[in-house]
Design an enzyme around this catalytic site. Sequence first.
Site, short mmCIF file in Angstrom:
data_model
loop_
_atom_site.label_atom_id
_atom_site.label_comp_id
_atom_site.label_asym_id
_atom_site.label_seq_id
_atom_site.Cartn_x
_atom_site.Cartn_y
_atom_site.Cartn_z
N ASN A 216 26.27 23.63 26.19
CA ASN A 216 26.74 24.00 24.82
C ASN A 216 27.93 24.27 24.87
O ASN A 216 28.73 24.00 25.63
CB ASN A 216 25.83 25.44 24.88
CG ASN A 216 26.06 26.50 25.70
OD1 ASN A 216 27.22 26.88 25.68
ND2 ASN A 216 25.21 26.91 26.60
N LYS A 350 15.77 43.14 24.64
CA LYS A 350 16.31 42.95 26.14
C LYS A 350 16.65 44.35 26.88
O LYS A 350 17.25 44.56 27.93
CB LYS A 350 17.50 42.31 26.04
CG LYS A 350 17.39 40.81 25.54
CD LYS A 350 18.34 39.69 25.81
CE LYS A 350 18.07 38.55 25.12
NZ LYS A 350 18.91 37.35 25.61
N1 CTP Z 1 21.27 35.67 28.09
C1 CTP Z 1 20.93 35.53 29.50
N2 CTP Z 1 19.99 34.88 30.24
C2 CTP Z 1 19.74 33.91 29.29
C3 CTP Z 1 19.89 33.54 28.18
C4 CTP Z 1 20.67 34.49 27.47
O1 CTP Z 1 21.48 36.37 30.28
N3 CTP Z 1 18.77 33.06 30.07
C5 CTP Z 1 22.11 36.64 27.63
C6 CTP Z 1 23.37 36.02 27.23
O2 CTP Z 1 24.61 36.16 28.05
C7 CTP Z 1 23.75 37.31 25.85
C8 CTP Z 1 22.19 37.54 25.55
O3 CTP Z 1 21.43 37.20 26.43
O4 CTP Z 1 24.44 38.29 26.43
C9 CTP Z 1 21.93 36.69 24.30
O5 CTP Z 1 21.62 35.26 24.38
P1 CTP Z 1 21.06 34.42 23.55
O6 CTP Z 1 20.94 33.14 23.96
O7 CTP Z 1 21.68 34.32 22.14
O8 CTP Z 1 19.67 35.15 23.20
P2 CTP Z 1 18.50 34.62 23.23
O9 CTP Z 1 17.68 35.59 23.88
O10 CTP Z 1 18.21 33.25 24.01
O11 CTP Z 1 17.69 34.34 21.75
P3 CTP Z 1 17.81 33.13 20.66
O12 CTP Z 1 18.16 31.86 21.82
O13 CTP Z 1 16.50 33.07 20.11
O14 CTP Z 1 18.86 33.28 20.03
#
Ligand code: CTP
Length: 412
Positions: A216, A350
């Site tokens: 990404n 979370k």
């Molecule tokens: N995060 C994490 N581990 C993952 C995915 C996300 O620790 N496997 C953490 C990111 O570092 C950030 C937060 O979760 O602090 C939000 O991540 P995001 O990807 O935006 O949230 P998602 O739960 O994946 O939601 P979505 O993809 O629906 O936006």
Amino acid sequence: MNILLGVTGGIAAYKSLLLTRLFVKAGYQVQVVMTAGAKEFIQPLSFQALSGNPVRDSLFDQNQEAGMGHIELARWADQIVIAPATAETIAKLRMGRAEDLLGTLCLVTDKPIMVVPAMNLLMWSNDATQENVSQLKQRGFDVLEPEEGEQACGDIGSGRMPEPQAIFDYVQQKIAQKAELEHLFLKGQSFWKDKRVLITAGPTFEDIDPVRFIGNRSSGKMGFALAEAAQKLGAIVTLISGPVQILPPPHIERVVDVRSADQMFSAVQKHYADSDYFISAAAVADFKIEHKLDKKLKKQAQETSFSLSLVQNVDIVAWVAQQKNRPFVIGFAAETDHVLDYAKEKLARKKLDAIIANEVGEGAKGFESDVNQVTLMTLNTVQTFAEASKKSLGFQLLSAIQELRSECVGSN
Ligand code: CTP
């Protein structure tokens, strides 16, 4: 506040006379340093009359060195402004040349240097100039970009020096921001000293085969800025970084390089229990490839579509938030739309203590940019920050987190 105004050899040098006047009227002390080229355009006497100080133009002038030597002059300045800065001056600054007084001063100072380029539009857009400017920016120089418009040479385009009032306003804004950062720094030093801060940053790459991966656009800049601010405030920082194109800030206690979400999770599992704060700034891939291939995947003849089977990665920040003896946990929410609503939902789902929401995508600041616009949220509070450099936001966010913590402690 002492301003050292460097004037170099461009036609826009006449505008710097007015700039000098604006600084003096606002109560700044001004010392002007002119290059040989600048003196071809303007008489030093004009700057002397307006600044109330003799103009400095030579590195080897015994009289001047007897008064305020060049090292003292550099120490005297709180802010250096070079306006106009010619292409030649910018190239010299990039190389770190010390052949004249201005170049030498810029090498012996640790104060902020602002460069205001002014030149013909083709000189400005030339790759060499652009490369030099980008190098200076990376080294922390502040560059006030030239304006579009009619140039002294008759061409129309980008390269014109902004008007003195615009330069003056920009300098004022930078000085105010610096003062604010110094204030935050003083406020944060005793709080953050020896606090253990764990930060994840950058993207994760999920390998498909030995040559392809799913990644990404996260640059790691925001996480690195937080790590830098925490380190400067005296915290003991562990930075876990996905694959990024930037170098980690210097003096970080521990930097762990990882590639995939699984590797990031292992590193976090190893370090979270020893941490007081966990800031999850990484853009962790939500899914990984179910069956990673050892050999390069070959395209099949006639294949018009292709599917990959993905399985979910551990949600690292949610996992940390579930642990018994856990640090104070701050997540990030990078969203393209409904930014605050989605962030608040993530915060609750979370079970985070706080979340930093920011907009990403076309036209937004977010990922690759050096600036960002963020909102810090808890279940009961919302604090929106003005757009600022990620480096400055690093300090501002740590200061806001400090306040959240102080409030928590106060209410217990
Ligand atoms: N995060 C994490 N581990 C993952 C995915 C996300 O620790 N496997 C953490 C990111 O570092 C950030 C937060 O979760 O602090 C939000 O991540 P995001 O990807 O935006 O949230 P998602 O739960 O994946 O939601 P979505 O993809 O629906 O936006």
